[in-house]
Scaffold this motif. Sequence first.
Motif, PDB file in Angstrom:
ATOM      1  N   TYR A 295     -46.631   1.842 -23.893  1.00 61.20           N
ATOM      2  CA  TYR A 295     -45.541   0.377 -23.899  1.00 61.20           C
ATOM      3  C   TYR A 295     -44.303   0.861 -23.545  1.00 61.20           C
ATOM      4  CZ  TYR A 295     -43.376  -4.071 -25.475  1.00 61.20           C
ATOM      5  OH  TYR A 295     -42.961  -4.834 -26.177  1.00 61.20           O
ATOM      6  N   TRP A 341     -48.597 -11.523 -20.654  1.00 61.49           N
ATOM      7  CA  TRP A 341     -49.517 -11.817 -21.962  1.00 61.49           C
ATOM      8  C   TRP A 341     -50.527 -12.353 -21.527  1.00 61.49           C
ATOM      9  CZ3 TRP A 341     -48.849 -14.339 -27.203  1.00 61.49           C
ATOM     10  CH2 TRP A 341     -49.861 -13.804 -28.336  1.00 61.49           C
ATOM     11  N   PRO A 400     -45.337 -12.752 -28.376  1.00 62.44           N
ATOM     12  CA  PRO A 400     -44.809 -12.641 -30.264  1.00 62.44           C
ATOM     13  C   PRO A 400     -43.849 -12.266 -30.102  1.00 62.44           C
ATOM     14  CG  PRO A 400     -47.068 -12.148 -29.252  1.00 62.44           C
ATOM     15  CD  PRO A 400     -46.224 -12.240 -28.093  1.00 62.44           C
ATOM     16  N   GLN A 402     -40.715  -9.584 -32.130  1.00 65.51           N
ATOM     17  CA  GLN A 402     -40.331  -8.478 -32.290  1.00 65.51           C
ATOM     18  C   GLN A 402     -40.063  -8.986 -33.899  1.00 65.51           C
ATOM     19  OE1 GLN A 402     -41.371  -6.672 -30.724  1.00 65.51           O
ATOM     20  NE2 GLN A 402     -40.772  -6.010 -28.585  1.00 65.51           N
ATOM     21  N   LEU A 404     -43.679  -8.181 -33.633  1.00 67.10           N
ATOM     22  CA  LEU A 404     -45.209  -8.243 -32.744  1.00 67.10           C
ATOM     23  C   LEU A 404     -45.685  -7.369 -32.150  1.00 67.10           C
ATOM     24  CD1 LEU A 404     -45.312 -11.449 -35.283  1.00 67.10           C
ATOM     25  CD2 LEU A 404     -46.139  -9.409 -35.948  1.00 67.10           C
ATOM     26  N   THR A 405     -44.621  -8.068 -30.690  1.00 68.96           N
ATOM     27  CA  THR A 405     -45.323  -7.537 -29.652  1.00 68.96           C
ATOM     28  C   THR A 405     -45.487  -6.140 -29.522  1.00 68.96           C
ATOM     29  OG1 THR A 405     -44.063  -9.220 -28.671  1.00 68.96           O
ATOM     30  CG2 THR A 405     -44.351  -6.997 -27.151  1.00 68.96           C
ATOM     31  N   ILE A 407     -45.661  -3.879 -31.332  1.00 73.94           N
ATOM     32  CA  ILE A 407     -46.445  -3.480 -32.812  1.00 73.94           C
ATOM     33  C   ILE A 407     -48.069  -3.849 -31.790  1.00 73.94           C
ATOM     34  CG2 ILE A 407     -48.151  -3.615 -34.704  1.00 73.94           C
ATOM     35  CD1 ILE A 407     -45.168  -4.222 -36.278  1.00 73.94           C
ATOM     36  N   GLY A 408     -48.312  -4.965 -31.573  1.00 73.79           N
ATOM     37  CA  GLY A 408     -49.467  -5.551 -30.979  1.00 73.79           C
ATOM     38  C   GLY A 408     -49.449  -4.820 -29.766  1.00 73.79           C
ATOM     39  N   ALA A 409     -48.543  -4.017 -28.638  1.00 72.75           N
ATOM     40  CA  ALA A 409     -48.858  -3.829 -27.258  1.00 72.75           C
ATOM     41  C   ALA A 409     -48.763  -2.033 -27.747  1.00 72.75           C
ATOM     42  CB  ALA A 409     -47.600  -3.846 -26.774  1.00 72.75           C
ATOM     43  N   VAL A 411     -50.846  -0.880 -30.775  1.00 75.29           N
ATOM     44  CA  VAL A 411     -51.698  -0.663 -30.925  1.00 75.29           C
ATOM     45  C   VAL A 411     -53.022  -0.865 -30.185  1.00 75.29           C
ATOM     46  CG1 VAL A 411     -53.665  -1.852 -32.399  1.00 75.29           C
ATOM     47  CG2 VAL A 411     -51.309  -1.263 -33.463  1.00 75.29           C
ATOM     48  N   SER A 412     -52.485  -1.954 -29.519  1.00 74.62           N
ATOM     49  CA  SER A 412     -53.512  -2.152 -27.672  1.00 74.62           C
ATOM     50  C   SER A 412     -54.209  -1.326 -27.233  1.00 74.62           C
ATOM     51  CB  SER A 412     -53.300  -3.481 -27.155  1.00 74.62           C
ATOM     52  OG  SER A 412     -54.419  -3.892 -26.244  1.00 74.62           O
TER      53      SER A 412
END
Length: 423
Positions: A295, A341, A400, A402, A404-405, A407-409, A411-412
């Motif tokens: 990402y 998303w 979401p 930042q 969060l976007t 971190i989430g991307a 991790v995913s």
Amino acid sequence: MLPPRIERPSLDGDLAVDIAIIGAGFAGLAAARRLSQLDPRLGVAVLEAGVIGEGTAGRNSGFIIDVPHEVSSDDYGGDGLGHAARDLAIHRRAIELVTEMVDEFDWGHDIVDPCGKYNIALSAEGDRHVSAYAAQLKNLGESCQLLDAKETAALTGSAAFTSALFTPGTLMIQPAAFIRAFADALKDPVRIFERTPALSIEGGENGWLVKTPRGFVSARKIIMANNGHAQSFGFFQGRLLHVFTYASMTEEFDPSRLGGHRKWAATPASPMGTTMRRVQWQRGDRMLIRSRYTYNPSMTVGERDVSSAGALHDRKFSYRFPSLAGVKMEYRWAGAMALTWNSVPAFGELEPGIFAACGCNGLGASNATASGIAAAESVLGVNTPLTQIYASYAKPTALPPQPLTTIGAKVSLTVKEWRAGVE
């Protein structure tokens, strides 16, 4: 791997056209082709920031795929027969346009090869994915052929693979050669300007003004065919995920070092797995390997990213092809994708007269080509089955806030790559 391109000139001065297209990749060139079919009198300017074939389209791995398969999906089955039928219609419209051009311009298999592709596995879990995928395709009435481990080894020349599924409808392209040929096939009044980045878009007396380094393009309507860089013009803010995938290609090797067929291409059993392609070249063969997703919200990658992915490629290559020990990678590169998303295209009329054909969500050669066709039809108000499909899509949902976007991307992507395992 190709000789230097004879470039189209850059824009030098002001120009008035009916429609300006920003971006000369799969979407932009398909839009230009479709516009010229619908109204051969239209004045069209295609603005390419770099050199044709040297951008993301030329870095594609060369699969124009017909059957459902999305990088952003958790599996190959999609989410129902209706969505699978929709994806088939989109992809086959892209293939139809390419096939028309192959026939019209007599392109050889060195540019477009209708050879089909394989979906390939290296583990028991991969075998289950391949078998389930075969069942899903047969449920759709699609032709496919399962290969066992022995047949897969006869294909690839490697005993590492455990099964494969052949689907005949994919076109394999030499992506840089294809994009060059596509651009060079477009004739007046479609004009292509290379090394002509669009710097800004402003309202004008008769529509819009696109500013470039050495002139303005005045256009009644604009098609944004620059994928993630639509955000550079203020569109889809906070709605696009910028993901890069990475590839390496070997130096040429003596074909006698690896048995099997000398030309094949395979996507992985796991969506986050490893794509492989064997290519016949001038003095021998090459292997392409594509894996790793990162990402990158800045829409740029650095040498560290490419080097890290390259180390992974080397390990995967050695595991799959031990007989090619000592064969080195000659080329390594990254290519950008724009995901949403909710896995819908970033498409439609953004402001009066400005249309987007962006957000391919993977499968860029198929999805972006179809998106460009649909954008051209939408610009001219032509109602087709393809525009009806694109009109049915929801809009890209907001990401979401930042951080969060990010971190989430990250991790995913890490979790999905871990789940892919050996694949």
